[in-house]
Design a protein around this motif. Structure first.
Motif, PDB file in Angstrom:
ATOM      1  N   SER A   1      45.059  54.078  55.313  1.00 15.35           N
ATOM      2  CA  SER A   1      46.432  54.186  55.791  1.00 15.35           C
ATOM      3  C   SER A   1      47.210  55.293  55.096  1.00 15.35           C
ATOM      4  O   SER A   1      48.306  55.651  55.540  1.00 15.35           O
ATOM      5  CB  SER A   1      47.164  52.850  55.595  1.00 15.35           C
ATOM      6  OG  SER A   1      46.550  51.836  56.348  1.00 15.35           O
TER       7      SER A   1
ATOM      8  N   ASP B   1      51.998  60.874  62.925  1.00 19.18           N
ATOM      9  CA  ASP B   1      52.745  60.229  61.850  1.00 19.18           C
ATOM     10  C   ASP B   1      53.719  61.191  61.172  1.00 19.18           C
ATOM     11  O   ASP B   1      54.720  60.757  60.592  1.00 19.18           O
ATOM     12  CB  ASP B   1      51.778  59.682  60.790  1.00 19.18           C
ATOM     13  CG  ASP B   1      50.740  58.744  61.394  1.00 19.18           C
ATOM     14  OD1 ASP B   1      51.123  57.918  62.241  1.00 19.18           O
ATOM     15  OD2 ASP B   1      49.558  58.850  61.022  1.00 19.18           O
TER      16      ASP B   1
ATOM     17  N   TYR C   1      47.597  60.531  56.793  1.00 18.29           N
ATOM     18  CA  TYR C   1      48.571  60.644  57.875  1.00 18.29           C
ATOM     19  C   TYR C   1      48.109  61.689  58.893  1.00 18.29           C
ATOM     20  O   TYR C   1      47.732  62.803  58.527  1.00 18.29           O
ATOM     21  CB  TYR C   1      49.940  61.038  57.322  1.00 18.29           C
ATOM     22  CG  TYR C   1      50.714  59.888  56.737  1.00 18.29           C
ATOM     23  CD1 TYR C   1      51.981  59.569  57.201  1.00 18.29           C
ATOM     24  CD2 TYR C   1      50.191  59.102  55.719  1.00 18.29           C
ATOM     25  CE1 TYR C   1      52.707  58.507  56.670  1.00 18.29           C
ATOM     26  CE2 TYR C   1      50.901  58.039  55.181  1.00 18.29           C
ATOM     27  CZ  TYR C   1      52.154  57.751  55.671  1.00 18.29           C
ATOM     28  OH  TYR C   1      52.862  56.696  55.140  1.00 18.29           O
TER      29      TYR C   1
END
Length: 220
Positions: A150, A157, A153
């Protein structure tokens, strides 16, 4: 204070200025001046995370890919940010703009844009290398997650959301202007021709309403 030697070739000696009697008296505790003065200041405790943290305006936080006033992306996929990154945290892959798919002014746009925040050291060298000011750093510092994947990016994003009045790409550039005109800030809003182009191909596009309002304001 410096003392000169009669010999011109001899190095000059530097000494501290002599202290007066008051300075000599307080010299043993002079190093505690900041500590002692802090005793009389009120204690300020920030209620983070219940209240947003206050950071400096130039704080280097999460990156952002910016847009021009008509909605086109500023990133041209030149990869200079990736070359400048000392931590090798940025991956950029460019693609060519076409008449039916124009995402940025000029010939190319950033098709893939990825930043690995497990590597990023927030030095800001990438934003210094960007020739179009497409990449800047926001004040967002909350990047803690529970899994490593996560913190990688992707372009969706990082890309700035459409502001009020912008027209979602792809769409043509403003008629009669070059990519240099875009860089110089000569585009202030979408034009009627751009709006008509999107309306013909994507009549359900949600950005059409605000773009039409912005175009009317510019004509006034």
């Amino acid at each position: 204070m410096s003392k000169k030697s009669p010999d011109k070739d001899a190095p000059m000696r530097f000494e501290h200025d002599p202290k007066g009697p008051i300075a000599e008296f307080f010299a043993p505790v002079a190093g505690y001046g900041v500590t002692i003065s802090s005793f009389f200041r009120p204690t300020v405790t920030e209620q983070y995370p219940r209240e947003p943290a206050r950071v400096q305006p130039r704080f280097h936080g999460r990156h952002r890919l910016n847009r021009y006033a008509d909605g086109l992306e500023k990133c041209i996929g030149c990869e200079l940010c990736a070359w400048a990154c000392p931590a090798d945290a940025i991956l950029v892959e460019a693609a060519s703009n076409t008449p039916e798919a124009q995402y940025s002014p000029g010939e190319r746009f950033g098709n893939v844009y990825q930043i690995n925040y497990l590597r990023c050291i927030f030095c800001g060298m990438c934003i210094e290398a960007c020739p179009t000011r497409a990449l800047t750093m926001s004040n967002d510092f909350e990047l803690a997650v529970y899994d490593r994947a996560s913190d990688i990016y992707e372009k969706q994003d990082l890309l700035a959301p459409l502001a009020e009045g912008m027209l979602a790409p792809p769409h043509p550039m403003v008629e009669g202007l070059s990519d240099g005109d875009y860089y110089r800030g000569e585009v202030t809003a979408p034009t009627r021709e751009q709006i008509a182009w999107v309306k013909e191909r994507r009549p359900e596009d949600a950005s059409l309403a605000s773009a039409e309002s912005a175009a009317k304001e510019v004509r006034r």
